[in-house]
Design an enzyme around this catalytic site. Structure first.
Site, short mmCIF file in Angstrom:
data_model
loop_
_atom_site.label_atom_id
_atom_site.label_comp_id
_atom_site.label_asym_id
_atom_site.label_seq_id
_atom_site.Cartn_x
_atom_site.Cartn_y
_atom_site.Cartn_z
N SER A 151 -9.74 -0.38 7.13
CA SER A 151 -9.20 -0.23 5.77
C SER A 151 -8.54 -1.47 5.19
O SER A 151 -8.23 -1.50 4.00
CB SER A 151 -8.19 0.92 5.74
OG SER A 151 -8.85 2.15 5.86
N LYS B 296 0.84 -1.20 0.00
CA LYS B 296 0.00 0.00 0.00
C LYS B 296 0.88 1.25 0.00
O LYS B 296 1.90 1.31 0.69
CB LYS B 296 -0.91 -0.03 1.24
CG LYS B 296 -2.01 1.03 1.26
CD LYS B 296 -2.88 0.87 2.52
CE LYS B 296 -3.99 1.90 2.58
NZ LYS B 296 -4.78 1.75 3.83
N SER C 185 -9.75 2.19 3.09
CA SER C 185 -8.92 2.93 2.17
C SER C 185 -8.02 2.06 1.31
O SER C 185 -7.54 2.50 0.27
CB SER C 185 -8.03 3.89 2.96
OG SER C 185 -7.13 3.16 3.79
#
Lengths: 503, 99, 497
Positions: free
Chosen positions: A176, A77, A152
Site C-alpha cells: 500500500s 494517511k 490503499s
C-alpha cells in the site's frame, strides 16, 4: 516552492530563504487549487498546520530547531491516530471520530517539528489497491484523473505526486505504499517489519503492517524514515536496535558507484514465462532498463529463483483477512464511531449487526467474512495454519536469495494505473496488483519503490522495487538513490505529471 | 473444490456480527467462492515439517515494567462515545447472560 | 420453574460425580496486563483507562513482566511445568464489556501446565490434577439500568465502566476430578480454599472472593456408578464464595441426577449460580455457533521464560500452606478446631510473628482470636489489617506476664493502639495504666473496703475465705481496676486472719 523536495525545502529554511509558514501556506494553497480534482485529502488542517509552522519558525529564530525536517510540512494517511484531528480510515464506521491520542509516528513528526497538513484518503481500513474502496470517494491519479492512484495509500501518493505535500506517511500491508508509489511516479518505502512503530496505526493485518515514507525522492524518504523510525516501547514488535544510517546510504548511493553489489533479479516476478502472468510489456521494459543502469553503475546481476513466491498472494489473502476480521471486531457502535439503531428498542447485539452492516463497505465485509471463515473451527489448519507455514517457506526463499544477492529487484506492480472502476467488481483481479509487493510483507523485509519511467503503451509511470534483508533498509536507500540518480540523468529531470490535467 | 454456500456466508456473518441483507448474501457467496478457490491453492504446499510463522521477526520476551503510566481522563475516554451516562459508556440493552 | 432434585445420598447410590474447576485469579500488579493503567478496586468509573485497555483503534498491548512472573510462580506452586515458549492468543467473541471484542488470552500454549495440588478433606488427601494455568485479561463491568434492579434481563440499557478491563487474570483449570463421591462438594470447596491460601501465600493477588479477585466456575457431570465414563457437564459460572462452591456442586449433582433419572439428557450449558436462593439456572447453551476463532496474537511476541528465570522464581516460593499449617499446628499444640479458627480468621501469620516475639502460642491465640478478632470484625477487616502489630501484642502479653497489666488494662492498651497513641509502653505511661502493687495505697483501700462491708469481713474472719471476692471487687473498684488482684487478696486475708 511546492516543487521543491523536502531536502531542498529544509535547506531553504536553514538558509533563511523562506519560512515554514510560507512553505506550509504554499502547500495549503496548492491543496485548495487541485484537491477538488485529485481528492487526496479527507481532512485538511490549515489552522493547525500554520500554527505548527509558526512555532517552527520561532524555534528556528531561537536557534532551537528539532530536526533536519523541522518546518517541512507533511500529510498523514488517515489510518494513523492523530489527537484532535479526525481519523476515519476511509470508513463510514469511524466518521467523525477524533482520537484522544497520537500514534507514535505522529508524535515523532510533531516532536521533529513537521507541520501536519491533513489526513489523506485511503481504501477503507487499507483494504484495496486503488483507493476506490474509500467510503468518501476515490482519489484520482494526478497523471490521469480517470485512473486510480493505487492503494490503499492512494491519497498519500497522489498528494505528493500532485505537489500538495512534499512528504507523506503511508502504511504498507501488502504494497500500500510501494504500489501507489509505482503508479503515481513517486518513491515509497516499506521499512523492515518492526522498524517503525505501529502504535496508533489502526491495524489491518498486524503481522504485516508497516508505516513508511511517501516522497518524491529517495533522499527525502531517508530523511523522513530517520524521523519516524526506531524503537518504541509501546509496540511489542518494535525492533530494539538503532536504525542503520539511511540518509548516509542515500547520499552514498546518489554518488553512483555500486561496484561489488550483487543484484538478484527474481525470476518469478520479472518474467512473463515461467512466472506470473499479466505483466505489462512497458513495465517489464522499464524494469530491464533500470537493471541495465544498475549494471552500468558497477552492480553484478544474478538471477535468483524464489519458487514459493507464487503462493504469496494466496497466503496473504488468508493471513490478512483472518487478522483483519479480528481487528475490526472492535468497531461495534459501543465506545466510538457510528451507531445505527435498526429499531427503537434494539438490543446491543442488534445495534452491532446493523451498524457493522451499514458502516463497512463491500470489500471490508468480504474480507471479514473470508477471515472469519479461515479462522473458524474445522478450517483453521487448512487455511490460516497452512498459510502460516507457507509464510515460512517464503521467508526461507528470501534467506536463500539473500545468500546470493545483496538486494532483490522486481517491477513494483505488474501494470501501470488502470481506469477507475475497471476492477471494482473483480476482487481477484484487484488483488493481483500486489503480486510483487506482498512477499516482503510476509517475510518482514524492507522494500522501496522508485520511479523507473513511463510505459511506452500508455505514458504512465512504472515502479522499480528493491528488497533488502531485514534490518538492512540502508541497502534499499543506497541502490534506490543510485538508480534515481542514473535515471534523472537520463531523463534530464524528474518525472512530473502533466499540470494541465490537474486544474 | 472449496465453495462457500449462501448458508455458510450467513453463518459467518452471524459470527462476525454483520447483518447482511439477502442481496449481499447473494452477491458475496459466489465472490467468496472464487477467492477461496484461488487461495486454496496453497493447501499441501507446505508439509508437516514446516513450522508456522506467526511473527515476521523472531523476538521474544518483550515486557513492560509494572509501573503505572498516565492514561486518559474520563472526558477523553468518553469523547467518542455515541452515548454517555454517569461517566460510563451507555450501550443498548444487552441480551444473553452476564459475563 | 423449579428444578426437580434428587436427595444427595440417593445421587451417590446411582452415579459417580466428576468435578472440574476453573478459577480466575485477578493479580495484584500495580498496572494492567497490557498497559500502564492502575488496577485499584473501586475507583470512579472510566478513570483507569487508556487507548490500549479501552480498545481504541490503533492502540497496542505490551505485556506486564510482573504478571508473567506471577503466573510462573503460581504454576510452580501448583507443581506445573513451565512452557519454554508460548504465545498469547485472541479469543474472538462479541460482548459490550470487552473493548476489542476479543480477549487476549492463551489457547493451546498455556504458560503453566500439568500440575497438581493435594487437597485435604477431613484428614483424607485428594490429588487434584491441574491441566493448565494461563494468562489473560479481565473485562469491563456493566451496570444494567431500568427493569429489575441490576439484572440484565428486562434492563432498558447498560452502562459500561472499563476500569477493570485489562486487569491481569490467571485462569487455573483442573483436569476432571473423579472418585470424590460423596465428598465431591467438600473437595471442590477445599480445593478453592487451599488454592486461595496458596495465592495469598504467594502474595500475587488480594484473593478477595467478595470483591471478585478470585472467581470460580464449577463444572460437574455425573456418570452411571462404576461405569468409568464421563457424562455431559454443565458449567456453573461465577460462584464467588467457598460455601457457594460447595452448595453449587451439591445442587448440580442433585439436579443432574433428577434429569438423568427421568431418562432425559443433560444439556451442555452454562448455568448461573444464585447466591440468595442457592440454585442454578440455565444460561446459554454451548453450541457450534460458539466458535472463538483463536489465533496467535500478532501484536505480542512469544514468551520464552529462561530456565534460569524459572529456577530463580522457584527459589522465591513460600512454604506450601498445607504443609506449613501442619507444621505450625504441631509446634503450637493447637487443636484442629483452634487451628481452623486461626486460619479462618486470617491470623496465621500474625500469631506466628507474635510467638516469634516471645509470646506463648495460647496467649497469642487468645489475643488475636479474642479481643482483636472482635475488633476486626467490628471494622469489617481481617486481623492483619488492624493497627496493631504482632510486636505490640507480644509486648502487651509480656506486661501481663510480669504483673504490670491485667487483661482489663491490656484492653485499654489496645484502645490506645487503635487511637494511635504510641507504643504499648508509651500508652501505659501516658494513661497511667500500670497495676498498683504498692502496699501503702492498697492497704488503705483494703481498710476502706473492710470498713464499708463489716458483714463480709465477719464471714471471712469466720473462715469463709471465698467471701474475699466481694472485698477484692470493692478494692478494685476504688483503684479503678489498676490493682494487683493477687496482692489485694493477700492483704485482705492478712488483715482478717
Amino acid at each position: 516552492m511546492i516543487t521543491r523536495t523536502a531536502a531542498e525545502l529544509a535547506a531553504a529554511l536553514a538558509a533563511g530563504e523562506t519560512t515554514s509558514v510560507a512553505a506550509t501556506q504554499a502547500h495549503l494553497d496548492r491543496i485548495a487549487e487541485v484537491d477538488g480534482a485529485v481528492h487526496a485529502f479527507l481532512h485538511v488542517d490549515a489552522e493547525g498546520a500554520l500554527a505548527q509552522a509558526a512555532e517552527s519558525d520561532a524555534r528556528r529564530a531561537a536557534g532551537a530547531t528539532r530536526s533536519a525536517l523541522d518546518g517541512v510540512p507533511i500529510a498523514v494517511k488517515d489510518v494513523l491516530a492523530t489527537e484532535g484531528l479526525p481519523t476515519t480510515c476511509g470508513s463510514k464506521i469511524l466518521e467523525g471520530w477524533i482520537p484522544p491520542y497520537d500514534a507514535t509516528v505522529v508524535r515523532r513528526l510533531k516532536a521533529a517539528g513537521l507541520p501536519i497538513l491533513g489526513k489523506t484518503n485511503m481504501d477503507e481500513f487499507a483494504m484495496g489497491s486503488s483507493t476506490e474502496h474509500s467510503a468518501y470517494g476515490p482519489t484520482r491519479n494526478p497523471w490521469d484523473l480517470d485512473r486510480i492512484p493505487g492503494g490503499s495509500g492512494g491519497g498519500s501518493a497522489a498528494a505528493v505526486a500532485a505537489f500538495e505535500a512534499p512528504l507523506a506517511i503511508g502504511t504498507d500491508t501488502g504494497g500500500s505504499i510501494r504500489q501507489p508509489g509505482a503508479v503515481t511516479g513517486t518513491v515509497g518505502v516499506k521499512p523492515t517489519y518492526g522498524g517503525v512503530s505501529r502504535y496508533g496505526l489502526v491495524a489491518l493485518a498486524n503481522s504485516l503492517d508497516q508505516a513508511g515514507p511517501v516522497t518524491r525522492t529517495v533522499l527525502d524518504s531517508a530523511l523522513l524514515h530517520e524521523v519516524i523510525g526506531g524503537h518504541d516501547p509501546l509496540d511489542s514488535t518494535s525492533i530494539d536496535q538503532p536504525l542503520p544510517a539511511l540518509v548516509e546510504a542515500a547520499k552514498r548511493g546518489a554518488a553512483g558507484d555500486l561496484s561489488g553489489l550483487r543484484v538478484g533479479v527474481i525470476t518469478e516476478m520479472s518474467r512473463q514465462e515461467g512466472g506470473l502472468s499479466g505483466w505489462q510489456a512497458g513495465v517489464l521494459a522499464r524494469f530491464q532498463e533500470s537493471v541495465d543502469l544498475l549494471v552500468k553503475a558497477g552492480a553484478e546481476v544474478v538471477e535468483v529463483s524464489c519458487p514459493s513466491f507464487v503462493h504469496a498472494l494466496a497466503t496473504y489473502y488468508l493471513i490478512l483477512p483472518a487478522e483483519a476480521s479480528s481487528n475490526l471486531a472492535k468497531f461495534d457502535a459501543m465506545r466510538y464511531g457510528l451507531r445505527v439503531w435498526p429499531e427503537a428498542d434494539a438490543s446491543a447485539e442488534e445495534v452491532m449487526r446493523a451498524t457493522r452492516d451499514a458502516g463497512f463497505g463491500d470489500e471490508v465485509k468480504r474480507r471479514i467474512i473470508l477471515g472469519t471463515y479461515a479462522l473458524s473451527s474445522g478450517y483453521y489448519d487448512a487455511y490460516y495454519g497452512q498459510a502460516q507455514k507457507v509464510r515460512t517457506l517464503i521467508s526461507r526463499d528470501f534467506d536463500a536469495a539473500f545468500e546470493r544477492a545483496d538486494v532483490l529487484v522486481s517491477p513494483t506492480a505488474p501494470t501501470t494505473a488502470f481506469k477507475l472502476g475497471a476492477k471494482l467488481d473483480d476482487p481477484m483481479a484487484m488483488y493481483l496488483n500486489d503480486l510483487a509487493t506482498i512477499p516482503a510483507n510476509l517475510a518482514g523485509v524492507p522494500g522501496i519503490s522508485v520511479p523507473s519511467g513511463l510505459a511506452d503503451e500508455d505514458g504512465l509511470p512504472t515502479g522499480f522495487q528493491i528488497l533488502a534483508p531485514a534490518l538492512a533498509d540502508d541497502r534499499c536507500y543506497r541502490v534506490g538513490a543510485a538508480l534515481e540518480a542514473a535515471l534523472l540523468e537520463q531523463w534530464g529531470g524528474p518525472l512530473v505529471p502533466p499540470e494541465e490535467k490537474l486544474s | 473444490m472449496p465453495e462457500i454456500t449462501r448458508a455458510e456466508v450467513a453463518h459467518l456473518a452471524n459470527l462476525a456480527r454483520i447483518d447482511l441483507s439477502d442481496d449481499e448474501l447473494d452477491h458475496l457467496a459466489p465472490q467468496l467462492s472464487v477467492i477461496l478457490e484461488s487461495v486454496a491453492s496453497i493447501s499441501g504446499v507446505a508439509g508437516d515439517d514446516v513450522p508456522p510463522t506467526s511473527h515476521a521477526l523472531p523476538l521474544t520476551n518483550v515486557f513492560r515494567e509494572d509501573v503505572v503510566t498516565p492514561g486518559l481522563t474520563p472526558e477523553q475516554a468518553l469523547s467518542g462515545a455515541p452515548a454517555v451516562e454517569e461517566q460510563r459508556f451507555s450501550v443498548p440493552r444487552i441480551l444473553g447472560e452476564e459475563q | 420453574m423449579t428444578d426437580t432434585l434428587v436427595a444427595f445420598d440417593d445421587v451417590l447410590a446411582t452415579y459417580d460425580p466428576a468435578l472440574g474447576l476453573e478459577v480466575h485469579v485477578e493479580l495484584n500488579t500495580n498496572s494492567k496486563m497490557f498497559c500502564g493503567c492502575p488496577t485499584e478496586f473501586g475507583a470512579e468509573p472510566n478513570t483507569q483507562v487508556c487507548p490500549t485497555c479501552l480498545g481504541l483503534p490503533g492502540a497496542m498491548p505490551v505485556v506486564n513482566g510482573k504478571a508473567v512472573e506471577s503466573a510462573i510462580r503460581i504454576g510452580l506452586a501448583l507443581n506445573c511445568d513451565i512452557a519454554e515458549w508460548c504465545r498469547f492468543a485472541r479469543k474472538n467473541y462479541f460482548y459490550p464489556d470487552m473493548p476489542k471484542n476479543f480477549q487476549t488470552s492463551q489457547y493451546d500454549e498455556p504458560i503453566c501446565f500439568d500440575g497438581y495440588m493435594d487437597v485435604d478433606v477431613d484428614g483424607e488427601t485428594f490429588r487434584v490434577e491441574i491441566e493448565r494455568a494461563h494468562m489473560e485479561e479481565d473485562t469491563g463491568k456493566s451496570l444494567h439500568v431500568g427493569g429489575a434492579t441490576g439484572r440484565i434481563h428486562g434492563a432498558d440499557h447498560s452502562l459500561v465502566d472499563y476500569n477493570r478491563a485489562g486487569i491481569p487474570l490467571i485462569e487455573i483449570v483442573t483436569k476432571p476430578i473423579r472418585g470424590a463421591g460423596a465428598k465431591a462438594p467438600d473437595v471442590a470447596r477445599a480445593y478453592v480454599a487451599q488454592l486461595r491460601d496458596l495465592i495469598v501465600a504467594l502474595g500475587v493477588s488480594d484473593a478477595r472472593m467478595d470483591q471478585g479477585s478470585i472467581r470460580a466456575d464449577v463444572n460437574l457431570s455425573l456418570s452411571p456408578k462404576g461405569s468409568g465414563t464421563l457424562g455431559t457437564r454443565t458449567e456453573t459460572k461465577n460462584v464467588n464464595s467457598l460455601r457457594s462452591v460447595e452448595r453449587a456442586v451439591r445442587y448440580e449433582m442433585s439436579r443432574h441426577a433428577a434429569v438423568l433419572d427421568a431418562g432425559e439428557k443433560i444439556l451442555q450449558e452454562t448455568r448461573h449460580w444464585h447466591e440468595d436462593t442457592g440454585v442454578t439456572t440455565s444460561g446459554r447453551e454451548k453450541s457450534d455457533a460458539e466458535d472463538y476463532r483463536y489465533f496467535p496474537e500478532p501484536d505480542l511476541v512469544p514468551v520464552a521464560p529462561s530456565r534460569e528465570w524459572v529456577e530463580e522464581l522457584r527459589g522465591t516460593l513460600p512454604e506450601n500452606p498445607t504443609a506449613r499449617r501442619a507444621r505450625l499446628q504441631a509446634e503450637w499444640g493447637f487443636s484442629d478446631l483452634e487451628m481452623r479458627d486461626t486460619v479462618g480468621a486470617g491470623a496465621l501469620d500474625v500469631i506466628e510473628q507474635t510467638i516469634a516475639a516471645g509470646t506463648t502460642p495460647q496467649a497469642a491465640r487468645k489475643w488475636w482470636l479474642g479481643e482483636l478478632a472482635r475488633r476486626a470484625n467490628e471494622q469489617g477487616v481481617l486481623v492483619d489489617a488492624l493497627p496493631v502489630t504482632p510486636a505490640d501484642v507480644a509486648r502487651v502479653q509480656a506486661l501481663v506476664d510480669e504483673g504490670s497489666l491485667n487483661d482489663k488494662l491490656a484492653r485499654q492498651v489496645f484502645d490506645g493502639l487503635f487511637a494511635g497513641e504510641g507504643t504499648p509502653d508509651e500508652i501505659v505511661a501516658a494513661r497511667g495504666l500500670a497495676i498498683v502493687s504498692d502496699d501503702g495505697a492498697l492497704s488503705t483501700a483494703v481498710d476502706n473496703a473492710i470498713a464499708a462491708n463489716p458483714d463480709v469481713a465477719d464471714k471471712i474472719r469466720d473462715g469463709k475465705v471465698a467471701a474475699a471476692g466481694a472485698l477484692i471487687g470493692a478494692v478494685m473498684k476504688e483503684m479503678r481496676g489498676q490493682a494487683d488482684a493477687g496482692r489485694v487478696r493477700e492483704l485482705i486475708l492478712e488483715k482478717l486472719s
